[in-house]
Each structure stands twice: as C-alpha cells, then as structure tokens.
Design an enzyme around this catalytic site. Structure first.
Site, mmCIF file in Angstrom:
data_model
loop_
_atom_site.group_PDB
_atom_site.id
_atom_site.type_symbol
_atom_site.label_atom_id
_atom_site.label_comp_id
_atom_site.label_asym_id
_atom_site.label_seq_id
_atom_site.Cartn_x
_atom_site.Cartn_y
_atom_site.Cartn_z
ATOM 1 N N ASP A 1 0.871 -1.185 0.000
ATOM 2 C CA ASP A 1 0.000 0.000 0.000
ATOM 3 C C ASP A 1 0.898 1.221 0.000
ATOM 4 O O ASP A 1 1.423 1.610 1.042
ATOM 5 C CB ASP A 1 -0.916 0.011 1.222
ATOM 6 C CG ASP A 1 -1.760 1.298 1.247
ATOM 7 O OD1 ASP A 1 -2.589 1.455 2.163
ATOM 8 O OD2 ASP A 1 -1.567 2.156 0.360
ATOM 9 N N ASP B 1 -5.948 5.642 4.265
ATOM 10 C CA ASP B 1 -4.524 5.833 4.543
ATOM 11 C C ASP B 1 -4.125 5.300 5.903
ATOM 12 O O ASP B 1 -3.455 5.974 6.684
ATOM 13 C CB ASP B 1 -4.173 7.319 4.448
ATOM 14 C CG ASP B 1 -4.128 7.776 2.991
ATOM 15 O OD1 ASP B 1 -4.889 7.209 2.189
ATOM 16 O OD2 ASP B 1 -3.332 8.658 2.642
ATOM 17 N N HIS C 1 -5.116 11.876 13.707
ATOM 18 C CA HIS C 1 -6.097 11.753 12.623
ATOM 19 C C HIS C 1 -7.278 10.864 12.999
ATOM 20 O O HIS C 1 -8.307 10.890 12.324
ATOM 21 C CB HIS C 1 -5.443 11.184 11.360
ATOM 22 C CG HIS C 1 -4.381 12.064 10.789
ATOM 23 N ND1 HIS C 1 -4.598 13.363 10.396
ATOM 24 C CD2 HIS C 1 -3.061 11.830 10.592
ATOM 25 C CE1 HIS C 1 -3.473 13.902 9.963
ATOM 26 N NE2 HIS C 1 -2.516 12.996 10.067
ATOM 27 N N ASP D 1 2.721 18.955 13.822
ATOM 28 C CA ASP D 1 2.807 17.973 12.733
ATOM 29 C C ASP D 1 2.386 18.670 11.437
ATOM 30 O O ASP D 1 1.635 19.648 11.469
ATOM 31 C CB ASP D 1 1.831 16.824 13.053
ATOM 32 C CG ASP D 1 1.917 15.683 12.060
ATOM 33 O OD1 ASP D 1 2.449 14.629 12.423
ATOM 34 O OD2 ASP D 1 1.463 15.864 10.912
ATOM 35 N N HIS E 1 0.512 17.613 9.105
ATOM 36 C CA HIS E 1 -0.851 17.280 8.664
ATOM 37 C C HIS E 1 -1.859 17.860 9.643
ATOM 38 O O HIS E 1 -1.566 18.028 10.834
ATOM 39 C CB HIS E 1 -1.052 15.760 8.620
ATOM 40 C CG HIS E 1 -0.175 15.055 7.653
ATOM 41 N ND1 HIS E 1 1.063 14.546 8.013
ATOM 42 C CD2 HIS E 1 -0.318 14.778 6.335
ATOM 43 C CE1 HIS E 1 1.625 13.975 6.956
ATOM 44 N NE2 HIS E 1 0.809 14.103 5.921
ATOM 45 N N ASP F 1 7.080 15.495 10.778
ATOM 46 C CA ASP F 1 7.037 15.497 9.313
ATOM 47 C C ASP F 1 6.969 16.938 8.804
ATOM 48 O O ASP F 1 6.910 17.169 7.601
ATOM 49 C CB ASP F 1 5.857 14.662 8.788
ATOM 50 C CG ASP F 1 4.581 14.894 9.581
ATOM 51 O OD1 ASP F 1 3.668 14.042 9.483
ATOM 52 O OD2 ASP F 1 4.490 15.911 10.303
ATOM 53 N N TYR G 1 8.669 11.006 9.017
ATOM 54 C CA TYR G 1 8.884 9.841 8.150
ATOM 55 C C TYR G 1 10.236 9.834 7.473
ATOM 56 O O TYR G 1 10.552 8.928 6.720
ATOM 57 C CB TYR G 1 7.738 9.754 7.131
ATOM 58 C CG TYR G 1 6.418 9.722 7.842
ATOM 59 C CD1 TYR G 1 5.653 10.880 7.982
ATOM 60 C CD2 TYR G 1 5.981 8.581 8.495
ATOM 61 C CE1 TYR G 1 4.477 10.882 8.702
ATOM 62 C CE2 TYR G 1 4.805 8.561 9.227
ATOM 63 C CZ TYR G 1 4.061 9.720 9.333
ATOM 64 O OH TYR G 1 2.913 9.731 10.069
HETATM 65 N N1 LIG Z 1 1.973 9.903 0.452
HETATM 66 C C1 LIG Z 1 1.344 9.017 1.380
HETATM 67 C C2 LIG Z 1 -0.034 9.557 1.753
HETATM 68 C C3 LIG Z 1 -0.204 9.444 3.273
HETATM 69 N N2 LIG Z 1 -1.388 10.160 3.712
HETATM 70 C C4 LIG Z 1 -1.640 9.995 5.161
HETATM 71 C C5 LIG Z 1 -0.563 10.647 5.970
HETATM 72 C C6 LIG Z 1 -0.805 10.465 7.470
HETATM 73 C C7 LIG Z 1 0.251 11.169 8.284
HETATM 74 C C8 LIG Z 1 0.056 11.009 9.741
HETATM 75 S S1 LIG Z 1 1.078 12.111 10.703
HETATM 76 ZN ZN LIG Z 2 1.754 14.090 9.928
#
Ligand SMILES: NCCCNCCCCCS
Ligand SMILES: [Zn+2]
Length: 669
Positions: free
Chosen positions: A20, A92, A135, A172, A174, A265, A305
C-alpha cells in the site's frame, strides 16, 4: 524536577503486511531510530524513564465509540484477508494483528506521561509512540492512526485532574482533523494546528482544515487552523506564526496544561511535508511553549517519516525539555508571502475571539483582501529555482550543532554579605577596574563616582561577563549600585570584541538610548511608560506603554510581537536584561521575560538590577536556573488601544529592516 521519557519497544512490533504505497512510510524503524538517537546523545539517561501501559477500555471510550472499539478489538484474531477487508473502510491506515495492542500502549503512554506531569513527579516529558493518533476520529481510523492519543489525554486530564484549560499544539505537518472534531465545540480545549494544505489539494483534503474553521458554538475561537498553501516553509515561517498568532493567544488562554501533537514530518527532508525547517527549530518551538502552564508540557509523537531528520528533531525537543539552551538560529529571513497571507487570514478570522489580535483602529480588515489575493490567483511569491527541483529525500541539511551546557548554570554578583539563592554560584573579585574603563565611566558618570560604593560590584561584574564569554557560566544576575553605569561597563567590555552582538532589553524608563550606537553591536529595546518622541534608528527601539511595564497584556504584546521577532532576527551572542530603577514591572511578566529570553544567545542572559530590588533576586534566579515562570493572571486583560497603536506604529516603521516583524501579507488594495 525532571523530564519524563515514555517508550516501550513493543510499539515497534507491528508493520504493513501488504502493498500500500500510501502507508509504506509508517515503519517500526521510526521509533527505533528515535530512541537510539536519544540513547546515543546521552539524553535518554538524563530523563526519568516512565513505563508505558495499556489504556483501559474506559479511557479509550473517552473519545471513541463503543462500536469502533468493538471492531478494533477483533483485529488481533483476523486473518490477513480479514485485516485487509477491515482496513478498506478507512483511509490511509493499515491494521495488523498486534496494532490493537500497540494502539493501547500508545494511548497508555500518553496517559502515563500526563500522570507524571500532573502529579508533579516530573516537570515535562515526551512519549515516543506509534501508531500516531491525531487523525483518528470517534468511529474511524485514519492517517496511520487508530486511537487519538492526545485527544484522550486531554479528556483524561480534565476528568482526573480537573484541568480547566488544555492547549493542544499540533506542529505535525498534517491537520489533526480527529482532534479538531473532538473539541471543536469545547472552549476548555484550545486546538492549534498548522498543516500543509495547498488550497485543499493536500491530504486529508478537508474544507474544514482551512483557517475559517474557528470552532463551533461555545468552542468558536478555540480551534485555530493555519494552512500552508505552499511547500518549502522555513524556520522564519514557523516562528512568525508563533510570535504573531499562537503565543499571544496561548498567553491569553492561559492553559493549565500544554499537550503537543509532536509530529516531525514538518521538518526538512520529510517526504510528506516537503518543508524546509531545520530540526533545531523544534528546540525553539518547545522552548517558547515551556513557560506556559507553569511548564507542564507533554509532547506525544505523531508523524515524522524521514529517518534522518526525525531522530534529530526528537533529540532537539527532548534536549530543550531537559533545560539545555537551544542552538542559535542564523540568517532568519522574512516569512514568505504565502505564509504571511495565511497568517493574516487566521488572525482576522480570530480577531473577534482574542483581544490580543485586535488591530489598531482604522486598519482595513485584512481578511477580505487576503481572500481576494487568493481568488485572483494572487501572484504569490516567486518560487526560488533550485531547491524546488530536489525531492524531500534528496534534501541535505547540517546536523544540528552540539548544545553544551556550561558547568555553572547561574552566577550572581550581590552586594557585600548577601548569600546567593540555592543553586547559584557567587562571584566576587577584588581586582581593580581597568583604567580605561574608569576613564570612560568618569566621562559619563562624574557625579555618581564620588560615591565609592558605586564601583564596588563592577569588577565582579566584569569577571562574570568574562566567565560567560568563556562559556564557563550560562547566565547571571548582578545587583549593582547603578544599572546604567553597569550597563555601560558591560557594553564597553563586550563591545571590544570585533563581531559582538548584544541584545539590550531595558525594562523601565531612563535614558539609555545614548549608548545605542548604530554600528549594530547592540540592539536596544526599551519598554517603558516614557514616550520618547525622538525618531530612532533600527538599533534602538523604544516601546511606549501607556500604563508602563505594570500592564501585563501591553507588556506581553510587546514581548511576543516585537521583542521576540527582533531578537531572533538579530541573533545576539549575549542578552543584557536591565531592570531600570522603579520600572514597576509585575513579577509574573518579569519572570516570563527572563524565561523566554533564554532562547537567545545559547542562554547567555545577564540580568542587571539596582540595589533595593533584592526582593526580585530569588524569583529571577529560579527562572535563570530553569524553573518555569509561574502562569500570568487569567484572564489577561485586553491590551490598551493606545498600546496596540504604539506597537503597530513601531512594526510598520521597523519591518522593512526587521522582516520577522511582518504579520500581514502585501495587501493588494
Ligand atoms: N503519500 C502518502 C499519503 C499518506 N497520507 C496519510 C498521511 C498520514 C500522516 C500522519 S502524521
Ligand atoms: Zn503528519
């Protein structure tokens, strides 16, 4: 009091079992490289190790629904096919036979951290956990998250410790939509998040992640979204949002606990964020939050990451929690146009809820103009060529420099016979002052010099300064006969060094502008009730507060919105904090100032105060020793319109020289 570290390698024992592309970056190594870096840098050993534990079902149900929990509970017994099937209902995120166990440990780790801070076992701490949490929603997993670790910790702290106000800072990259949904109607939890947004083109692509989502009903104003509509955001962009939005609101909110959704991140090199902030920025973001809530700060790992920048960022954060001085950030420039536009939009969307964001009367409501820039496909700022071509993984950045703590944390120069507070060294030297220095003093202080005691403490003060220059001492406090004479001495001494830069902060009235030469060796910011009408250059900034330094909100506005940006951009190697006679500054604000200024100059702060102010020696020394400043009175009054006007006038005069002062985009109107 110490710093807690909560970690259990059991949380590394789950991983993606199928292909994935969206989930392949969330790997167990994220935790192992972070923990190993803490060990390698001797930071783990300096922390108080707190064991993880599994959260109870009741604790999970503080945020999540029974049906969701019932579903997750079944995953340990699922076949690979069932796990894939179960995962498909969410976005995700992936499941694994051991992820339920790890998710309970992640929540339990956050709660253990909360307990150890709230019971006073430690001052602050960090929980290194996976799966992340911000999330996940009441009945849904999302973005690698299963249970919302930080949201549960906030509810837990309110329920178990009666905490009335919790600040959640989500740095973060996101948007933690799960946290937003949990508290958007709750005025007791202020949720702040910045996040890559690109006008809703970036995951999770939610309309409600934009700046105009300010919270609902009673929670209106208690949800702050800062969308990054471009990648490549830098240290200046992050700091600007702290100076001109988060910190003023956080001080007005006056939280009793600070929880950090510590996702890394948002650092350079991360494939998700594609930002350009250096790992040591987190040393400063942590430092700037550490004087809130009496220092009660719980950082819980979210994303991150890039396996090189993540451990560096984790170490920078923990090292600051431990009290080590942050590194100096060099060449901070102006925030980029896109960041300024976002900042301006958020500030105007929240103006009605936070008195610290009220603008001087008469300035246009910038909410509309910024919107117009965007809808007109605003030309934005040129994207620099070069950096853009490199992918996040190809980015290179220097390893953060060592952050060495001098052997002595704080040294005092006190009038004869007084004993220093616990933990402080005392300096007294019998040497004579250098004849050249004496001559210089005679020129300026003929009258005072007749009084022999005027010079008494100056040789000791010089010794203190020399020891700070040699990094034998981190910071110091001198009680002297005349602060203006002592200031002259110190500036004379350090000024001899070719490229010295001293940030001089004068609290209270009195003529200090005379020494403020325009050669850049000093930057003087004077906060007082005096209205110095004389226009000044870029190195002498008189801040006039109508009610003087006794007005906490006016003072904090000057500190956060002017002094911090100026200081960070000036990047001094010494901070000279002078309490002028009869400054009338209130204790709480004074200690916040002493605390916050230690983010500059690797913590080299020298405080001068006049004989007779002995009462303030103890509290000042404790803050210099690293004890957090006590919270200010709540609620913080609104700053006076005259003070807002004064600060805005200074900003507009100085922001072309000191671009970190900027807090609005170029209005097209
Ligand atoms: N390019 C991969 C898409 C990932 N999308 C979800 C990211 C969740 C981050 C949690 S901090
Ligand atoms: Zn994040």
């Amino acid at each position: 009091m110490g710093t807690a570290l909560v970690y259990d390698e059991e949380m590394t024992k789950y991983k993606l079992l199928w292909v994935d592309p969206a989930c392949k970056i969330e790997v167990p190594e994220r935790l192992t490289v972070s923990y190993e870096a803490l060990v390698k840098n001797g930071l783990c050993q300096r922390c108080v190790s707190i064991p993880a534990r599994e959260a109870t079902e009741a604790e999970i149900l503080l945020v999540h629904s029974e049906e969701y929990l019932e579903g997750v509970k079944k995953t340990p017994y699922m076949t690979l096919e069932d796990l894939k099937e179960f995962t498909l209902q969410y976005g995700d995120v992936y499941f694994h036979p051991n992820i339920y166990h790890c998710a309970k440990l992640a929540v339990g780790s956050a709660l253990q951290l909360c307990d150890s801070v709230m019971t006073g076992k430690v001052r602050n701490g960090m929980a290194l956990v996976r799966p992340p949490g911000h999330h996940s929603m009441r009945s849904a997993a999302s973005g690698f998250c299963v249970f919302n670790n930080v949201a549960i910790a906030a509810r837990y702290a309110k329920q178990k410790y009666g905490v009335k106000r919790v600040l959640i800072v989500d740095w973060d990259v996101h948007h933690g939509q799960g946290v937003q949904y949990c508290f958007e109607d709750d005025p007791s939890v202020l949720y702040f998040s910045w996040h890559r947004y690109e006008h809703q083109k970036f995951w999770p692509n939610l309309r409600e992640s934009d700046y105009d989502n300010v919270g609902k009903e009673d929670g209106a104003g208690f949800n702050i979204n800062v969308p990054w509509n471009k990648v490549g955001m830098k240290n200046s962009d992050y700091l600007s949002v702290f100076f001109h939005l988060l910190l003023p609101v956080a001080y007005e909110f006056c939280p009793e606990l600070v929880l950090v959704c510590a996702g890394f991140d948002s650092a350079i090199g991360d494939p998700e964020g594609e930002m350009c902030a250096s790992p040591d920025i987190f040393a400063h973001l942590t430092h700037l939050l550490m004087n809130l809530a009496g220092g009660k700060l719980c950082a819980v790992l979210e994303g991150g990451y890039n396996l090189t920048s993540l451990p560096q960022s984790v170490c920078q954060t923990v090292q600051t929690l431990l009290g080590d001085p942050p590194t100096r950030l060099s060449d901070l420039g102006a925030p980029c146009e896109s960041a300024l536009e976002s900042l301006q939009c958020v500030r105007s969307a929240h103006r009605q809820y936070w008195s610290c964001l009220r603008q001087a009367a008469g300035l246009p409501d910038s909410h509309v103009s910024a919107k117009r820039i965007r809808s007109a496909g605003g030309e934005g700022e040129r994207t620099e060529v070069g950096e853009e071509e490199k992918s996040a993984e190809e980015q290179a950045w220097p390893e953060p420099p060592q952050r060495v703590s001098p052997p002595v944390r704080c040294a005092l120069v006190l009038p004869g016979g007084e004993a220093p507070p616990d933990g402080c060294e005392q300096i007294s030297s019998r040497e004579e002052l250098h004849p050249l220095m004496l001559t210089k003093l005679r020129e300026h202080f003929q009258s005072e010099l007749d009084n022999c005691s005027a010079l008494a403490s100056l040789p000791s003060l010089m010794t203190l300064v020399e020891k700070m220059e040699k990094n034998e001492i981190r910071n110091g406090l001198a009680v002297v006969h005349s602060v203006t004479m002592a200031m002259m001495c110190v500036l004379q001494h350090v000024g001899d060094a070719p490229s010295s830069r001293t940030l001089v902060v004068c609290v209270g009235g009195g003529s200090v502008g005379s020494h403020a030469r325009e050669d850049g060796k000093t930057l003087t910011v004077q906060i007082s009730s005096e209205d110095t009408e004389k226009p000044t250059g870029k190195f002498y900034v008189p801040v006039h507060l109508k009610k003087g330094c006794g007005d906490a909100s006016g003072f904090m506005q000057a500190l956060l919105g002017l002094l911090l940006p100026l200081g960070y951009q000036y990047n001094p190697d010494l901070v000279l904090l002078v309490q002028m006679p009869n400054a009338g500054v209130c204790g709480g604000v004074w200690q916040q100032l002493v605390g916050v200024l230690q983010g500059f100059a690797q913590g080299h702060v020298l405080v001068l105060m006049q004989e007779g102010e002995q009462a303030r020696v103890g509290p000042t020394a404790s803050t210099l020793l690293g004890d957090p400043a006590p919270p200010l009175e709540h609620p913080l009054q609104a700053p006076l319109p005259e003070d807002v006007e004064a600060v805005e006038t200074l900003r507009s005069r100085l922001q072309s020289d000191w671009s970190l002062l900027q807090n609005t985009g170029e209005s097209t109107a």
